[in-house]
Motif scaffolding. Structure first.
Motif, PDB file in Angstrom:
ATOM      1  N   ILE A  92       0.860  -1.181   0.000  1.00 52.86           N
ATOM      2  CA  ILE A  92       0.000   0.000   0.000  1.00 52.86           C
ATOM      3  C   ILE A  92       0.893   1.226   0.000  1.00 52.86           C
ATOM      4  N   GLU A  93       0.623   2.142  -0.912  1.00 49.36           N
ATOM      5  CA  GLU A  93       1.404   3.371  -1.007  1.00 49.36           C
ATOM      6  C   GLU A  93       0.499   4.575  -0.839  1.00 49.36           C
ATOM      7  N   ILE A  94       1.024   5.584  -0.153  1.00 50.09           N
ATOM      8  CA  ILE A  94       0.381   6.879  -0.028  1.00 50.09           C
ATOM      9  C   ILE A  94       1.156   7.802  -0.960  1.00 50.09           C
ATOM     10  N   VAL A  95       0.489   8.380  -1.941  1.00 47.08           N
ATOM     11  CA  VAL A  95       1.174   9.151  -2.974  1.00 47.08           C
ATOM     12  C   VAL A  95       1.892  10.345  -2.367  1.00 47.08           C
ATOM     13  N   SER A  96       3.143  10.499  -2.744  1.00 45.66           N
ATOM     14  CA  SER A  96       3.971  11.609  -2.296  1.00 45.66           C
ATOM     15  C   SER A  96       3.658  12.846  -3.137  1.00 45.66           C
ATOM     16  N   ARG A  97       3.630  13.991  -2.483  1.00 44.08           N
ATOM     17  CA  ARG A  97       3.445  15.246  -3.226  1.00 44.08           C
ATOM     18  C   ARG A  97       4.630  15.512  -4.148  1.00 44.08           C
ATOM     19  N   SER A  98       5.829  15.163  -3.698  1.00 42.77           N
ATOM     20  CA  SER A  98       7.021  15.541  -4.452  1.00 42.77           C
ATOM     21  C   SER A  98       7.344  14.595  -5.599  1.00 42.77           C
ATOM     22  N   ASN A  99       6.817  13.367  -5.570  1.00 42.65           N
ATOM     23  CA  ASN A  99       7.155  12.417  -6.632  1.00 42.65           C
ATOM     24  C   ASN A  99       6.003  11.432  -6.859  1.00 42.65           C
ATOM     25  N   PRO A 100       4.838  11.911  -7.339  1.00 40.63           N
ATOM     26  CA  PRO A 100       3.682  11.028  -7.491  1.00 40.63           C
ATOM     27  C   PRO A 100       3.903   9.899  -8.502  1.00 40.63           C
ATOM     28  N   ASP A 101       4.733  10.128  -9.518  1.00 39.95           N
ATOM     29  CA  ASP A 101       4.974   9.074 -10.516  1.00 39.95           C
ATOM     30  C   ASP A 101       5.644   7.847  -9.908  1.00 39.95           C
ATOM     31  N   ASN A 102       6.377   8.016  -8.819  1.00 39.99           N
ATOM     32  CA  ASN A 102       6.987   6.866  -8.150  1.00 39.99           C
ATOM     33  C   ASN A 102       5.911   5.868  -7.724  1.00 39.99           C
ATOM     34  N   ASP A 103       4.770   6.366  -7.231  1.00 45.15           N
ATOM     35  CA  ASP A 103       3.692   5.490  -6.778  1.00 45.15           C
ATOM     36  C   ASP A 103       2.767   5.062  -7.916  1.00 45.15           C
ATOM     37  N   THR A 163       6.137   3.860 -11.467  1.00 43.75           N
ATOM     38  CA  THR A 163       7.218   2.881 -11.302  1.00 43.75           C
ATOM     39  C   THR A 163       6.864   1.768 -10.322  1.00 43.75           C
ATOM     40  N   LYS A 164       6.179   2.066  -9.226  1.00 47.23           N
ATOM     41  CA  LYS A 164       5.781   0.990  -8.309  1.00 47.23           C
ATOM     42  C   LYS A 164       4.679   0.138  -8.926  1.00 47.23           C
ATOM     43  N   LEU A 165       3.837   0.749  -9.745  1.00 51.33           N
ATOM     44  CA  LEU A 165       2.808  -0.010 -10.457  1.00 51.33           C
ATOM     45  C   LEU A 165       3.451  -1.007 -11.418  1.00 51.33           C
ATOM     46  N   ARG A 166       4.635  -0.707 -11.897  1.00 50.44           N
ATOM     47  CA  ARG A 166       5.389  -1.637 -12.733  1.00 50.44           C
ATOM     48  C   ARG A 166       6.192  -2.625 -11.880  1.00 50.44           C
ATOM     49  N   ASP A 167       6.838  -2.135 -10.817  1.00 45.24           N
ATOM     50  CA  ASP A 167       7.751  -2.979 -10.046  1.00 45.24           C
ATOM     51  C   ASP A 167       7.042  -4.019  -9.187  1.00 45.24           C
ATOM     52  N   TYR A 168       5.926  -3.656  -8.561  1.00 48.49           N
ATOM     53  CA  TYR A 168       5.289  -4.595  -7.629  1.00 48.49           C
ATOM     54  C   TYR A 168       4.797  -5.879  -8.317  1.00 48.49           C
ATOM     55  N   PRO A 169       4.166  -5.840  -9.491  1.00 52.64           N
ATOM     56  CA  PRO A 169       3.814  -7.117 -10.121  1.00 52.64           C
ATOM     57  C   PRO A 169       5.054  -7.896 -10.565  1.00 52.64           C
ATOM     58  N   LEU A 170       6.100  -7.189 -10.954  1.00 52.69           N
ATOM     59  CA  LEU A 170       7.361  -7.851 -11.321  1.00 52.69           C
ATOM     60  C   LEU A 170       7.938  -8.610 -10.133  1.00 52.69           C
ATOM     61  N   MET A 171       7.733  -8.068  -8.931  1.00 54.49           N
ATOM     62  CA  MET A 171       8.206  -8.701  -7.701  1.00 54.49           C
ATOM     63  C   MET A 171       7.266  -9.801  -7.219  1.00 54.49           C
ATOM     64  N   GLY A 172       6.080  -9.904  -7.833  1.00 54.09           N
ATOM     65  CA  GLY A 172       5.119 -10.933  -7.459  1.00 54.09           C
ATOM     66  C   GLY A 172       4.183 -10.548  -6.324  1.00 54.09           C
ATOM     67  N   ILE A 173       4.082  -9.259  -6.011  1.00 59.29           N
ATOM     68  CA  ILE A 173       3.173  -8.809  -4.947  1.00 59.29           C
ATOM     69  C   ILE A 173       1.754  -8.780  -5.532  1.00 59.29           C
ATOM     70  N   PRO A 174       0.848  -9.622  -5.009  1.00 58.84           N
ATOM     71  CA  PRO A 174      -0.442  -9.831  -5.676  1.00 58.84           C
ATOM     72  C   PRO A 174      -1.429  -8.674  -5.630  1.00 58.84           C
ATOM     73  N   VAL A 175      -1.318  -7.790  -4.626  1.00 56.67           N
ATOM     74  CA  VAL A 175      -2.253  -6.670  -4.493  1.00 56.67           C
ATOM     75  C   VAL A 175      -1.451  -5.400  -4.240  1.00 56.67           C
ATOM     76  N   TYR A 176      -1.790  -4.340  -4.991  1.00 53.90           N
ATOM     77  CA  TYR A 176      -1.157  -3.040  -4.811  1.00 53.90           C
ATOM     78  C   TYR A 176      -2.255  -1.993  -4.685  1.00 53.90           C
ATOM     79  N   ALA A 177      -2.294  -1.281  -3.551  1.00 53.43           N
ATOM     80  CA  ALA A 177      -3.292  -0.230  -3.327  1.00 53.43           C
ATOM     81  C   ALA A 177      -2.599   1.118  -3.236  1.00 53.43           C
ATOM     82  N   VAL A 178      -3.189   2.122  -3.880  1.00 56.10           N
ATOM     83  CA  VAL A 178      -2.650   3.480  -3.893  1.00 56.10           C
ATOM     84  C   VAL A 178      -3.692   4.424  -3.310  1.00 56.10           C
ATOM     85  N   PHE A 179      -3.277   5.214  -2.325  1.00 51.17           N
ATOM     86  CA  PHE A 179      -4.114   6.266  -1.751  1.00 51.17           C
ATOM     87  C   PHE A 179      -3.461   7.592  -2.128  1.00 51.17           C
TER      88      PHE A 179
END
Length: 194
Positions: A107-118, A121-137
């Motif tokens: 679960i990620e809370i979007v950063s004001r300074s770098n929203p694209d990270n959440d 890039t994390k939307l790409r990296d987490y499935p690559l790592m095999g994490i089955p659920v990714y939630a963004v607030f």
């Protein structure tokens, strides 16, 4: 497991820099990402509230953890630090980084300074790592999304399902549904609190 020399050098840099430089460093497929601002205020309150709300509905052998350590997939060359991760107590009780295959949800809370990270890039990296659920607030907009159902694509594993939500609605993360009412917004954002 062999660790590529470039990844080892980046990991060594991140481990020493996170203790001595402002912000937070992580390693993506493209290299090191640096969130210049240390999270605070609405970011930390959201992470704590999401963690607490999840723990009220999860079984006792699971934890919605918002501390250290990092989640690392050395063969993929990725080192991430979710704001909150759902994990079994037994899988947290390890030396060093967490195996991403033991993480039930990130679960990620979007950063004001770098929203694209959440959102990118994390939307790409987490499935690559095999994490089955990714939630963004996203406290900037009072919205979010839950991504599930990893599937193969020509660009690598990706989430097939996206369920959007707005603050005030209930959201389901893995097997647990929590309310999102009362989550803070960043000051100065549309609808935010000063």
């Amino acid at each position: 497991m062999t660790i590529a020399p470039l990844y080892r050098a980046m990991r060594d840099f991140v481990q020493t820099s996170n203790d001595s430089l402002p912000g937070k460093f992580e390693i993506t497929k493209e290299g090191i990402v640096h969130d210049m601002m240390s999270p605070g205020g609405p970011h930390e309150v959201t992470a704590a509230q999401v963690s607490r709300r999840l723990e009220k509905v999860m079984p006792d052998d699971l934890l919605a953890h918002n501390g250290t350590p990092d989640v690392e997939d050395a063969p993929e060359g990725i080192l991430r630090h979710p704001d909150v991760m759902v994990i079994a107590w037994a899988d947290l009780n390890v030396e060093g980084s967490i195996d991403p295959h033991t993480v039930i949800a990130a679960i990620e809370i979007v950063s004001r300074s770098n929203p694209d990270n959440d959102w990118v890039t994390k939307l790409r990296d987490y499935p690559l790592m095999g994490i089955p659920v990714y939630a963004v607030f996203d406290p900037r907009t009072g919205t979010g999304a839950v991504f599930t159902d990893i599937h193969a694509t020509p660009a690598g594993p990706r989430y097939a399902t996206r369920k959007d939500f707005v603050y005030g609605e209930d959201v389901t993360i893995a097997d647990w549904t929590i309310p999102t009412d009362g989550l803070p917004r960043y000051p100065g954002e549309d609808g935010g609190q000063e």
